[in-house]
Design a protein around this motif. Structure first.
Motif, PDB file in Angstrom:
ATOM      1  N   ARG A 250      45.165  41.534  37.151  1.00  0.00           N
ATOM      2  CA  ARG A 250      45.141  40.627  38.309  1.00  0.00           C
ATOM      3  C   ARG A 250      45.712  41.333  39.533  1.00  0.00           C
ATOM      4  O   ARG A 250      45.162  41.237  40.635  1.00  0.00           O
ATOM      5  CB  ARG A 250      45.931  39.356  38.001  1.00  0.00           C
ATOM      6  N   GLU A 251      46.817  42.047  39.355  1.00  0.00           N
ATOM      7  CA  GLU A 251      47.432  42.756  40.481  1.00  0.00           C
ATOM      8  C   GLU A 251      46.504  43.844  41.018  1.00  0.00           C
ATOM      9  O   GLU A 251      46.399  44.028  42.230  1.00  0.00           O
ATOM     10  CB  GLU A 251      48.757  43.370  40.044  1.00  0.00           C
ATOM     11  N   ALA A 252      45.831  44.556  40.121  1.00  0.00           N
ATOM     12  CA  ALA A 252      44.952  45.649  40.548  1.00  0.00           C
ATOM     13  C   ALA A 252      43.741  45.140  41.318  1.00  0.00           C
ATOM     14  O   ALA A 252      43.296  45.770  42.274  1.00  0.00           O
ATOM     15  CB  ALA A 252      44.500  46.460  39.329  1.00  0.00           C
TER      16      ALA A 252
ATOM     17  N   ASP B  75      42.337  36.313  40.058  1.00  0.00           N
ATOM     18  CA  ASP B  75      42.559  35.760  38.721  1.00  0.00           C
ATOM     19  C   ASP B  75      41.262  35.698  37.927  1.00  0.00           C
ATOM     20  O   ASP B  75      41.263  35.800  36.707  1.00  0.00           O
ATOM     21  CB  ASP B  75      43.100  34.323  38.804  1.00  0.00           C
ATOM     22  N   VAL B  76      40.161  35.473  38.637  1.00  0.00           N
ATOM     23  CA  VAL B  76      38.863  35.258  37.987  1.00  0.00           C
ATOM     24  C   VAL B  76      37.779  36.001  38.758  1.00  0.00           C
ATOM     25  O   VAL B  76      37.782  35.997  39.986  1.00  0.00           O
ATOM     26  CB  VAL B  76      38.507  33.755  37.949  1.00  0.00           C
ATOM     27  N   LEU B  77      36.881  36.619  38.017  1.00  0.00           N
ATOM     28  CA  LEU B  77      35.707  37.268  38.606  1.00  0.00           C
ATOM     29  C   LEU B  77      34.476  36.789  37.852  1.00  0.00           C
ATOM     30  O   LEU B  77      34.548  36.531  36.642  1.00  0.00           O
ATOM     31  CB  LEU B  77      35.761  38.791  38.410  1.00  0.00           C
TER      32      LEU B  77
ATOM     33  N   ASN C 208      35.094  48.437  31.071  1.00  0.00           N
ATOM     34  CA  ASN C 208      34.782  49.627  31.870  1.00  0.00           C
ATOM     35  C   ASN C 208      34.494  49.268  33.320  1.00  0.00           C
ATOM     36  O   ASN C 208      34.940  49.963  34.241  1.00  0.00           O
ATOM     37  CB  ASN C 208      33.595  50.381  31.263  1.00  0.00           C
ATOM     38  N   LYS C 209      33.768  48.177  33.549  1.00  0.00           N
ATOM     39  CA  LYS C 209      33.449  47.738  34.912  1.00  0.00           C
ATOM     40  C   LYS C 209      34.718  47.347  35.667  1.00  0.00           C
ATOM     41  O   LYS C 209      34.899  47.707  36.834  1.00  0.00           O
ATOM     42  CB  LYS C 209      32.467  46.555  34.861  1.00  0.00           C
ATOM     43  N   ILE C 210      35.628  46.631  34.992  1.00  0.00           N
ATOM     44  CA  ILE C 210      36.879  46.219  35.630  1.00  0.00           C
ATOM     45  C   ILE C 210      37.732  47.445  35.954  1.00  0.00           C
ATOM     46  O   ILE C 210      38.316  47.539  37.032  1.00  0.00           O
ATOM     47  CB  ILE C 210      37.645  45.226  34.740  1.00  0.00           C
ATOM     48  N   ARG C 211      37.797  48.399  35.041  1.00  0.00           N
ATOM     49  CA  ARG C 211      38.551  49.629  35.318  1.00  0.00           C
ATOM     50  C   ARG C 211      37.958  50.385  36.504  1.00  0.00           C
ATOM     51  O   ARG C 211      38.684  50.933  37.327  1.00  0.00           O
ATOM     52  CB  ARG C 211      38.617  50.512  34.073  1.00  0.00           C
ATOM     53  N   GLU C 212      36.640  50.387  36.597  1.00  0.00           N
ATOM     54  CA  GLU C 212      35.967  51.021  37.730  1.00  0.00           C
ATOM     55  C   GLU C 212      36.335  50.318  39.037  1.00  0.00           C
ATOM     56  O   GLU C 212      36.652  50.967  40.044  1.00  0.00           O
ATOM     57  CB  GLU C 212      34.456  50.962  37.485  1.00  0.00           C
ATOM     58  N   LEU C 213      36.314  48.989  39.036  1.00  0.00           N
ATOM     59  CA  LEU C 213      36.664  48.220  40.234  1.00  0.00           C
ATOM     60  C   LEU C 213      38.127  48.411  40.631  1.00  0.00           C
ATOM     61  O   LEU C 213      38.457  48.368  41.815  1.00  0.00           O
ATOM     62  CB  LEU C 213      36.392  46.732  40.006  1.00  0.00           C
TER      63      LEU C 213
ATOM     64  N   LEU D 164      44.669  50.937  36.983  1.00  0.00           N
ATOM     65  CA  LEU D 164      44.810  50.586  35.565  1.00  0.00           C
ATOM     66  C   LEU D 164      44.868  51.806  34.651  1.00  0.00           C
ATOM     67  O   LEU D 164      44.874  51.657  33.430  1.00  0.00           O
ATOM     68  CB  LEU D 164      43.664  49.663  35.124  1.00  0.00           C
ATOM     69  N   ASN D 165      44.921  53.000  35.246  1.00  0.00           N
ATOM     70  CA  ASN D 165      45.030  54.205  34.425  1.00  0.00           C
ATOM     71  C   ASN D 165      46.275  54.146  33.552  1.00  0.00           C
ATOM     72  O   ASN D 165      47.359  53.805  34.027  1.00  0.00           O
ATOM     73  CB  ASN D 165      45.087  55.466  35.298  1.00  0.00           C
TER      74      ASN D 165
END
Length: 82
Positions: free
Chosen positions: A14-16, A20-22, A37-42, A47-48
């Motif tokens: 949420r912080e990154a 709260d919701v996508l 993977n998509k969330i990490r990309e965004l 989030l590393n």
């Protein structure tokens, strides 16, 4: 063909992302790993090194789960102290 899924974000996720919701539109037969993977990309580098547990429709997924239209995916980082 595409599907729509709701992604619930907690703690570091949420912080990154600042949300709260996508809602994501994904290719048909996408799985929960695709969402992570998509969330990490965004999130870029935010989030590393942070592991997350993935839940699909409020049940923890031990391995990738093929998603259906309307599914809910939650990305849950380790509990933060404080």
């Amino acid at each position: 063909m595409t599907i729509q899924v709701t992604v619930r974000c907690f703690s570091h996720v949420r912080e990154a992302l600042g949300k709260d919701v996508l809602n994501l539109e994904l290719e048909d037969a996408a799985d929960s790993a695709t969402v992570e993977n998509k969330i990490r990309e965004l999130a870029g580098k935010d989030l590393n090194g942070i592991e997350v547990k993935v839940a699909v429709n409020r049940k923890y997924a031990q391995k990738p789960v093929v998603l259906k239209d309307g599914d809910e995916v939650a990305l849950i980082p380790p509990v933060q102290g404080g």
